[in-house]
Motif scaffolding. Sequence first.
Motif, PDB file in Angstrom:
ATOM      1  N   GLU A 250       0.868  -1.174   0.000  1.00  0.00           N
ATOM      2  CA  GLU A 250       0.000   0.000   0.000  1.00  0.00           C
ATOM      3  C   GLU A 250       0.908   1.228   0.000  1.00  0.00           C
ATOM      4  OE1 GLU A 250      -3.840   1.860   2.416  1.00  0.00           O
ATOM      5  OE2 GLU A 250      -2.410   0.583   3.475  1.00  0.00           O
ATOM      6  N   VAL A 251       0.820   2.025  -1.051  1.00  0.00           N
ATOM      7  CA  VAL A 251       1.769   3.116  -1.266  1.00  0.00           C
ATOM      8  C   VAL A 251       1.230   4.409  -0.665  1.00  0.00           C
ATOM      9  CG1 VAL A 251       3.106   4.419  -2.958  1.00  0.00           C
ATOM     10  CG2 VAL A 251       2.560   2.002  -3.382  1.00  0.00           C
ATOM     11  N   LYS A 324       6.156  -7.169  -9.361  1.00  0.00           N
ATOM     12  CA  LYS A 324       4.970  -7.977  -9.650  1.00  0.00           C
ATOM     13  C   LYS A 324       4.044  -8.056  -8.443  1.00  0.00           C
ATOM     14  CE  LYS A 324       7.323 -10.802 -13.127  1.00  0.00           C
ATOM     15  NZ  LYS A 324       7.778 -12.161 -13.515  1.00  0.00           N
ATOM     16  N   THR A 325       4.538  -7.644  -7.293  1.00  0.00           N
ATOM     17  CA  THR A 325       3.721  -7.596  -6.080  1.00  0.00           C
ATOM     18  C   THR A 325       2.513  -6.689  -6.306  1.00  0.00           C
ATOM     19  OG1 THR A 325       5.744  -7.832  -4.778  1.00  0.00           O
ATOM     20  CG2 THR A 325       3.786  -7.078  -3.607  1.00  0.00           C
ATOM     21  N   ASP A 326       1.362  -7.065  -5.757  1.00  0.00           N
ATOM     22  CA  ASP A 326       0.169  -6.230  -5.902  1.00  0.00           C
ATOM     23  C   ASP A 326       0.400  -4.870  -5.263  1.00  0.00           C
ATOM     24  OD1 ASP A 326      -1.062  -8.242  -7.241  1.00  0.00           O
ATOM     25  OD2 ASP A 326      -2.477  -8.778  -5.648  1.00  0.00           O
ATOM     26  N   VAL A 327      -0.169  -3.827  -5.870  1.00  0.00           N
ATOM     27  CA  VAL A 327       0.009  -2.453  -5.416  1.00  0.00           C
ATOM     28  C   VAL A 327      -1.347  -1.832  -5.119  1.00  0.00           C
ATOM     29  CG1 VAL A 327       0.792  -0.141  -6.072  1.00  0.00           C
ATOM     30  CG2 VAL A 327       2.187  -2.136  -6.632  1.00  0.00           C
ATOM     31  N   ILE A 328      -1.429  -1.197  -3.966  1.00  0.00           N
ATOM     32  CA  ILE A 328      -2.650  -0.522  -3.507  1.00  0.00           C
ATOM     33  C   ILE A 328      -2.357   0.963  -3.408  1.00  0.00           C
ATOM     34  CG2 ILE A 328      -4.324  -0.331  -1.617  1.00  0.00           C
ATOM     35  CD1 ILE A 328      -3.424  -3.274  -0.873  1.00  0.00           C
ATOM     36  N   ALA A 329      -3.229   1.781  -3.976  1.00  0.00           N
ATOM     37  CA  ALA A 329      -3.066   3.238  -3.917  1.00  0.00           C
ATOM     38  C   ALA A 329      -3.909   3.804  -2.788  1.00  0.00           C
ATOM     39  CB  ALA A 329      -3.474   3.871  -5.243  1.00  0.00           C
ATOM     40  N   VAL A 330      -3.350   4.778  -2.067  1.00  0.00           N
ATOM     41  CA  VAL A 330      -4.063   5.457  -0.988  1.00  0.00           C
ATOM     42  C   VAL A 330      -3.654   6.920  -0.998  1.00  0.00           C
ATOM     43  CG1 VAL A 330      -2.292   5.023   0.781  1.00  0.00           C
ATOM     44  CG2 VAL A 330      -4.682   5.303   1.480  1.00  0.00           C
ATOM     45  N   GLY A 346      -4.181  -0.686 -13.800  1.00  0.00           N
ATOM     46  CA  GLY A 346      -3.431  -1.796 -13.235  1.00  0.00           C
ATOM     47  C   GLY A 346      -3.181  -1.745 -11.745  1.00  0.00           C
ATOM     48  N   ILE A 347      -3.605  -0.673 -11.077  1.00  0.00           N
ATOM     49  CA  ILE A 347      -3.544  -0.631  -9.615  1.00  0.00           C
ATOM     50  C   ILE A 347      -4.533  -1.670  -9.083  1.00  0.00           C
ATOM     51  CG2 ILE A 347      -4.026   0.763  -7.572  1.00  0.00           C
ATOM     52  CD1 ILE A 347      -1.445   1.573  -8.943  1.00  0.00           C
ATOM     53  N   ASP A 348      -4.099  -2.496  -8.150  1.00  0.00           N
ATOM     54  CA  ASP A 348      -4.913  -3.644  -7.746  1.00  0.00           C
ATOM     55  C   ASP A 348      -6.082  -3.292  -6.838  1.00  0.00           C
ATOM     56  OD1 ASP A 348      -3.390  -6.153  -8.824  1.00  0.00           O
ATOM     57  OD2 ASP A 348      -1.852  -4.802  -8.062  1.00  0.00           O
ATOM     58  N   ALA A 349      -5.959  -2.209  -6.063  1.00  0.00           N
ATOM     59  CA  ALA A 349      -7.064  -1.781  -5.204  1.00  0.00           C
ATOM     60  C   ALA A 349      -6.838  -0.337  -4.790  1.00  0.00           C
ATOM     61  CB  ALA A 349      -7.176  -2.674  -3.960  1.00  0.00           C
ATOM     62  N   VAL A 350      -7.931   0.316  -4.380  1.00  0.00           N
ATOM     63  CA  VAL A 350      -7.844   1.690  -3.880  1.00  0.00           C
ATOM     64  C   VAL A 350      -8.231   1.683  -2.410  1.00  0.00           C
ATOM     65  CG1 VAL A 350      -8.233   2.803  -6.089  1.00  0.00           C
ATOM     66  CG2 VAL A 350     -10.202   2.181  -4.694  1.00  0.00           C
ATOM     67  N   SER A 351      -7.533   2.489  -1.627  1.00  0.00           N
ATOM     68  CA  SER A 351      -7.669   2.481  -0.177  1.00  0.00           C
ATOM     69  C   SER A 351      -7.972   3.890   0.306  1.00  0.00           C
ATOM     70  CB  SER A 351      -6.361   1.958   0.435  1.00  0.00           C
ATOM     71  OG  SER A 351      -6.475   1.743   1.819  1.00  0.00           O
ATOM     72  N   MET A 352      -8.899   4.006   1.252  1.00  0.00           N
ATOM     73  CA  MET A 352      -9.350   5.312   1.729  1.00  0.00           C
ATOM     74  C   MET A 352      -9.573   5.285   3.225  1.00  0.00           C
ATOM     75  SD  MET A 352     -12.107   5.947  -1.319  1.00  0.00           S
ATOM     76  CE  MET A 352     -12.229   4.188  -1.650  1.00  0.00           C
TER      77      MET A 352
END
Length: 404
Positions: A250-251, A324-330, A346-352
Amino acid sequence: MKLFEDCVVGKINMRNRIIRSATHDGLADPVTEGVSEELIRKYVCLAKNDVGCIIQGYAIVSPDGRSNYPRCLGFFNPAAAAGYRALTKAVHDEGGAIVAQLAHCGRQTSSKAIGIKKIAPTAKRHLLYPDKAREMTIGDIKRVENDFVTAIVRAKEYGYDGVQLHLAHGYLLHDFISENGNKRKDEYGGSLENRMRIVKEILTEAREKVGDFPIWVKLSATDKRSKGMRIGYSLKVAKLLEEYGVDAIEVSCGSVQDGMNTMRSKRFPMDAIFAYREPLASMPRILNRITLAAAKLFNPLIPQPKPLELYNVPAAYAIMKEVKTDVIAVGGIFDIADMKKLVADGIDAVSMCRPFICEPNFAKKLKDGTATKSKCIMCNCCGLVIEKEPVRCLMGKVKYPLNR
């Protein structure tokens, strides 16, 4: 990929790609430092309202890593096990997934709050927690590593879908991997690989005990500290995390010392600062109000980090291209159009965080089409409330005077 679809993110099955990012709820049980009925009700509400995954507010792995925020979760007391099991079952019964964020506060606490001298990679003061930390011995490091591993094992036993190691926002592991917080001359300092050693050893030992149980990290890819995290350095960190077997990154950005960087707003929330942050909150009322009035005059002149929205997206894209690791944007994600674009890219999920403080049913409203954007006005008062009370949305207003 689509925003609303059954998916697997970081080896965790989710009903959509919307995540409630870890938020200090301030709802731990006062006795066990585990889960209270209030926290279960809160997370059940989120799960009922279609959140794909809840990342639980940070749980502390060691007694000397406690936060000075009230009612912070602890993961070190076996007496809290029943509450954690009840929480994971309640979330699963509503179709949600839940991840335990694990942390040690390091020097981002006070020795007074934890009852002993606080520890850090290097004996160094913190701008907002000025009592100086003690440099960790090798014995301290091994003990804290063991505490993290024990917490990961417990999370699996308690029924969590995975864990997230807190490598962000100035906490202990962030300080270890950053040159700003780590000036050590031994095998835990100096080179990038040495600074990452504590993380590698935690992950290596944990994998031996929990197998392929999902392990995520939250990473501050950038911060504003001198010799802190910069994107080029963080790309190297991300590659090592991939090598060490991390399942999702989670970036995020920033540290507590950065001020309003991790949670951005147009202005400092001065009303909330003077109501909730010490020593300002304890000033005599008349002095508090006079000083607040003066601070408000200067507030528009204080530069704030920009942009206000999607501010970690460039770093998330950069990391996504390298691993290749999944990436989550926040960070500053409020609009469904932006969420859909991130996932399409291609971002795997969004975080809030803030949108769910403001509207616990936000994910459901997005899914049903009754909303396309959060009502959150980014006032950031919620980020100050936690210094005295459980987190809540004040929608730009402060309950004032506080406890007087």
